[in-house]
Design an enzyme around this catalytic site. Structure first.
Site, PDB file in Angstrom:
ATOM      1  N   LEU A 130       0.818  -1.214   0.000  1.00 34.52           N
ATOM      2  CA  LEU A 130       0.000   0.000   0.000  1.00 34.52           C
ATOM      3  C   LEU A 130       0.845   1.254   0.000  1.00 34.52           C
ATOM      4  CD1 LEU A 130      -2.659  -1.084   2.607  1.00 34.52           C
ATOM      5  CD2 LEU A 130      -3.056  -0.685   0.176  1.00 34.52           C
ATOM      6  N   GLY A 174       6.723   4.436   4.119  1.00 35.70           N
ATOM      7  CA  GLY A 174       7.036   5.753   4.650  1.00 35.70           C
ATOM      8  C   GLY A 174       8.467   5.760   5.118  1.00 35.70           C
ATOM      9  N   TYR A 201       9.771   4.603   7.964  1.00 33.09           N
ATOM     10  CA  TYR A 201      10.304   3.478   8.723  1.00 33.09           C
ATOM     11  C   TYR A 201       9.754   2.126   8.300  1.00 33.09           C
ATOM     12  CZ  TYR A 201      11.188   7.457  11.772  1.00 33.09           C
ATOM     13  OH  TYR A 201      11.573   8.648  12.266  1.00 33.09           O
ATOM     14  N   ALA A 202       8.710   2.124   7.542  1.00 36.35           N
ATOM     15  CA  ALA A 202       7.983   0.877   7.392  1.00 36.35           C
ATOM     16  C   ALA A 202       7.393   0.702   6.000  1.00 36.35           C
ATOM     17  CB  ALA A 202       6.856   0.846   8.411  1.00 36.35           C
ATOM     18  N   VAL A 242       3.870  -0.927   4.235  1.00 42.58           N
ATOM     19  CA  VAL A 242       2.524  -1.328   4.615  1.00 42.58           C
ATOM     20  C   VAL A 242       1.889  -2.158   3.494  1.00 42.58           C
ATOM     21  CG1 VAL A 242       0.260  -0.499   5.349  1.00 42.58           C
ATOM     22  CG2 VAL A 242       2.306   0.763   5.997  1.00 42.58           C
ATOM     23  N   ASP A 270       5.138  13.338  14.118  1.00 43.52           N
ATOM     24  CA  ASP A 270       5.458  13.163  12.698  1.00 43.52           C
ATOM     25  C   ASP A 270       4.202  13.432  11.871  1.00 43.52           C
ATOM     26  OD1 ASP A 270       6.954  12.549  10.437  1.00 43.52           O
ATOM     27  OD2 ASP A 270       6.644  10.383  10.617  1.00 43.52           O
TER      28      ASP A 270
HETATM   29  P1  ADP Z   1       5.821   5.046   7.993  1.00 38.74           P
HETATM   30  O1  ADP Z   1       5.936   4.897   9.468  1.00 38.74           O
HETATM   31  O2  ADP Z   1       6.896   4.264   7.311  1.00 38.74           O
HETATM   32  O3  ADP Z   1       5.736   6.456   7.543  1.00 38.74           O
HETATM   33  P2  ADP Z   1       2.964   4.812   7.522  1.00 38.74           P
HETATM   34  O4  ADP Z   1       2.185   4.193   8.635  1.00 38.74           O
HETATM   35  O5  ADP Z   1       2.894   6.277   7.401  1.00 38.74           O
HETATM   36  O6  ADP Z   1       4.486   4.307   7.585  1.00 38.74           O
HETATM   37  O7  ADP Z   1       2.498   4.138   6.169  1.00 38.74           O
HETATM   38  C1  ADP Z   1       3.113   4.411   4.942  1.00 38.74           C
HETATM   39  C2  ADP Z   1       2.072   4.526   3.844  1.00 38.74           C
HETATM   40  O8  ADP Z   1       1.324   3.304   3.733  1.00 38.74           O
HETATM   41  C3  ADP Z   1       1.029   5.594   4.099  1.00 38.74           C
HETATM   42  O9  ADP Z   1       1.442   6.860   3.646  1.00 38.74           O
HETATM   43  C4  ADP Z   1      -0.173   5.064   3.330  1.00 38.74           C
HETATM   44  O10 ADP Z   1      -0.072   5.404   1.963  1.00 38.74           O
HETATM   45  C5  ADP Z   1      -0.046   3.559   3.479  1.00 38.74           C
HETATM   46  N1  ADP Z   1      -0.840   3.098   4.641  1.00 38.74           N
HETATM   47  C6  ADP Z   1      -0.443   3.095   5.936  1.00 38.74           C
HETATM   48  N2  ADP Z   1      -1.396   2.639   6.758  1.00 38.74           N
HETATM   49  C7  ADP Z   1      -2.458   2.329   5.985  1.00 38.74           C
HETATM   50  C8  ADP Z   1      -3.790   1.824   6.261  1.00 38.74           C
HETATM   51  N3  ADP Z   1      -4.195   1.548   7.517  1.00 38.74           N
HETATM   52  N4  ADP Z   1      -4.629   1.646   5.210  1.00 38.74           N
HETATM   53  C9  ADP Z   1      -4.219   1.960   3.955  1.00 38.74           C
HETATM   54  N5  ADP Z   1      -2.994   2.439   3.636  1.00 38.74           N
HETATM   55  C10 ADP Z   1      -2.112   2.633   4.623  1.00 38.74           C
HETATM   56 MG    MG Z   2       4.279   7.706   7.603  1.00 36.22          MG
END
Ligand code: ADP
Ligand code: MG
Length: 492
Positions: free
Chosen positions: A20, A23, A25-26, A28, A137
């Site tokens: 999906l 970002g 750190y991660a 998804v 953040d």
């Molecule tokens: P990071 O900590 O790496 O920034 P995020 O939690 O912000 O990770 O997730 C990175 C991306 O993944 C988000 O910008 C979004 O596009 C997608 N994403 C994250 N969580 C969800 C979710 N619950 N449902 C759909 N897309 C998601």
């Molecule tokens: Mg993020």
């Protein structure tokens, strides 16, 4: 070797599918629960090595706390697992993409729409603030939308940043300084108040299309962050005084002079106390629709009605693709009418129609989409053959490359506009090449390829239109009906 799940992490009880997003750190992934419910979730994989050494343990405790949090505007953390390398957060799935995408496909948001979103964000932050949780953040990429049909904002990615320094081992800043409060970047000393700065940046970007420190080079960015100048607000678009006042007070460089959390929640532009809840809004709309059924409303004039009649006919004949495109053409007339119609009752009637057509179009889309998958596979074969025959034609190869990038983009959720741009770009090239191609097998294939791509681009355009029509009707609810919502709520 390359099984269906190849390259994806494995996780007990879930089937991981598309990526999906990723970002700082991660990464998804979208996933399905293996249980009979087949519940759709989002699974976030955080590499343990990206965490500060001592904090894995703390983090697991903290996640346990986050698991207990329920709020309509916070992405729900359902569960978590971990193994040697990763921590997996199992979250509520948000189908509407993120706020960054949402803003940029529309360039800017009208003040009224931004306000509804801001209220939702503020209510999430108030809830967290009462529990002593900061986000640290905040940025549009960390704000998700529940769906494009009924967009509700959902705050994601919180309660984490405190476990991760904004600087990596080499003291390089992680993440985007565009949204970070100046004290975070310059002094490395900060507290919860950085979230208020970030809210200001997000609001600024929603209203003006780019964040206040948008720059063409790193040195320019650095200068803007370090400077002591007041953040200037563009004169256009015109905004209410309350809105400008809030922006100015959030975007105060000195955290001790920045608006406080309490004053932010109570600010007249945010006005959390009178925020329309999802429930009351829905009720009011329903009530207004009932009035609309009173027979006071004449049908809209000819062309759009004829299109709908034709669409219904095609639908009954089982020609889903034709019906879908006719509904979409009809939406072209109805959606602008939503904006131009001044009579409130007529407007409601049109809105009801748009709602009806959109829901039928969505069902049709699902039908067309499954046959499209088959076409997509056929298309790939043509493309492969063509690529073989284009070895000595770099321009053709490049255009085909763009076409397959478009197909890949199309598989990603929320990337329809990007995919469409790629299709259009490759089609432009391929059409020129087709015109210059001598008759023969390659020309035939090229012709088929162009037709396939055009069909896909058309299909995508329709998908985008359906989504956006839905959104327009929805945002109109929020803009146009909020007054009636308020009065009907107080009357009860
Ligand atoms: P990071 O900590 O790496 O920034 P995020 O939690 O912000 O990770 O997730 C990175 C991306 O993944 C988000 O910008 C979004 O596009 C997608 N994403 C994250 N969580 C969800 C979710 N619950 N449902 C759909 N897309 C998601
Ligand atoms: Mg993020």
């Amino acid at each position: 070797m390359a099984g269906p799940g190849w390259g994806l992490p494995r996780l007990d009880g879930f089937i991981l599918t598309e990526r999906l997003g990723s970002g700082t750190y991660a990464t998804v992934y979208k996933a399905y629960a293996k249980k009979d419910t087949r519940e759709v979730v989002a699974i976030k994989c955080v590499a343990k090595k990206s965490l500060n050494k001592a904090s894995v343990e703390n983090l697991l405790t903290e996640i346990e706390i986050l698991k207990g949090i329920r709020h309509p505007h916070i992405v729900q953390l359902k569960d978590f697992q971990w193994d040697n390398d990763n921590i997996y957060l199992i979250m509520e799935f948000c189908a509407g993409g993120d706020l960054s995408r949402f803003i940029h496909t529309r360039r800017i948001l009208p003040e009224k729409v931004a306000r509804v979103f801001m209220q939702q964000l503020a209510s999430a932050l108030q809830f967290l603030h009462e529990r002593n949780i900061s986000h640290l953040d905040l940025k549009p990429q960390n704000i998700l939308l529940s769906s494009l049909e009924r967009p509700h904002l959902k705050l994601a990615d919180f309660g984490f940043a405190q476990h991760m320094s904004p600087w990596d081992e080499k003291h390089v800043l992680r993440g985007s300084p565009l949204y970070m409060a100046p004290e975070m970047v310059c002094r490395r000393q900060y507290d919860a108040r950085v979230d208020l700065w970030s809210v200001g940046v997000i609001l600024y970007e929603a209203l003006f299309g780019q964040p206040p420190f948008a720059s063409r080079s790193f040195s320019e960015l650095e200068e803007k962050i370090r400077s002591n100048r007041l953040i200037e607000l563009p004169l256009r678009p015109q905004l209410s005084l309350d809105c400008r006042d809030l922006l100015q007070r959030l975007l105060e460089r000195d955290p001790s002079r920045r608006i406080s959390f309490q004053d932010f929640f109570a600010h007249p532009w945010v006005d959390l106390e009178h925020m329309p809840s999802g429930e009351s809004l829905a009720q009011a709309v329903r009530r207004l629709m009932e009035i609309g059924k009173g027979g006071l409303i004449a049908d809209p004039p000819i062309p759009q009605t004829a299109l709908v009649v034709e669409a219904v006919k095609k639908d009954q004949e089982g020609d889903a693709a034709a019906a879908l495109s006719l509904y979409c053409k009809a939406l072209d007339f109805f959606v602008p009418a939503l904006h131009y119609e001044v009579d409130a009752k007529r407007k409601e009637a049109i809105k009801a129609k748009v709602g009806q057509y959109v829901s039928r179009a969505e069902e049709l889309k699902a039908i067309v989409s499954s046959s499209n998958q088959a076409l997509l596979r056929q298309g790939t074969t043509v493309q492969e053959l063509l690529r073989e025959m284009a070895r000595d034609k770099p321009r053709l190869l490049a255009a085909l490359e763009v076409a397959s990038a478009a197909m890949a983009k199309e598989e990603e959720t929320g990337k329809e506009r990007d995919a469409l741009d790629l299709y259009q770009h490759s089609l432009g090239e391929l059409l020129l090449l087709l015109a210059a191609e001598a008759p023969g097998r390659r020309r035939e294939l090229l012709h088929t390829e162009v037709q396939n791509l055009m069909a896909r681009a058309e299909y995508l355009k329709e998908q985008i239109k359906i989504k956006e029509s839905h959104w327009e009707a929805e945002s109109l609810d929020k803009e146009g009906l909020s007054e009636s919502v308020r009065s009907s709520c107080t009357l009860q």
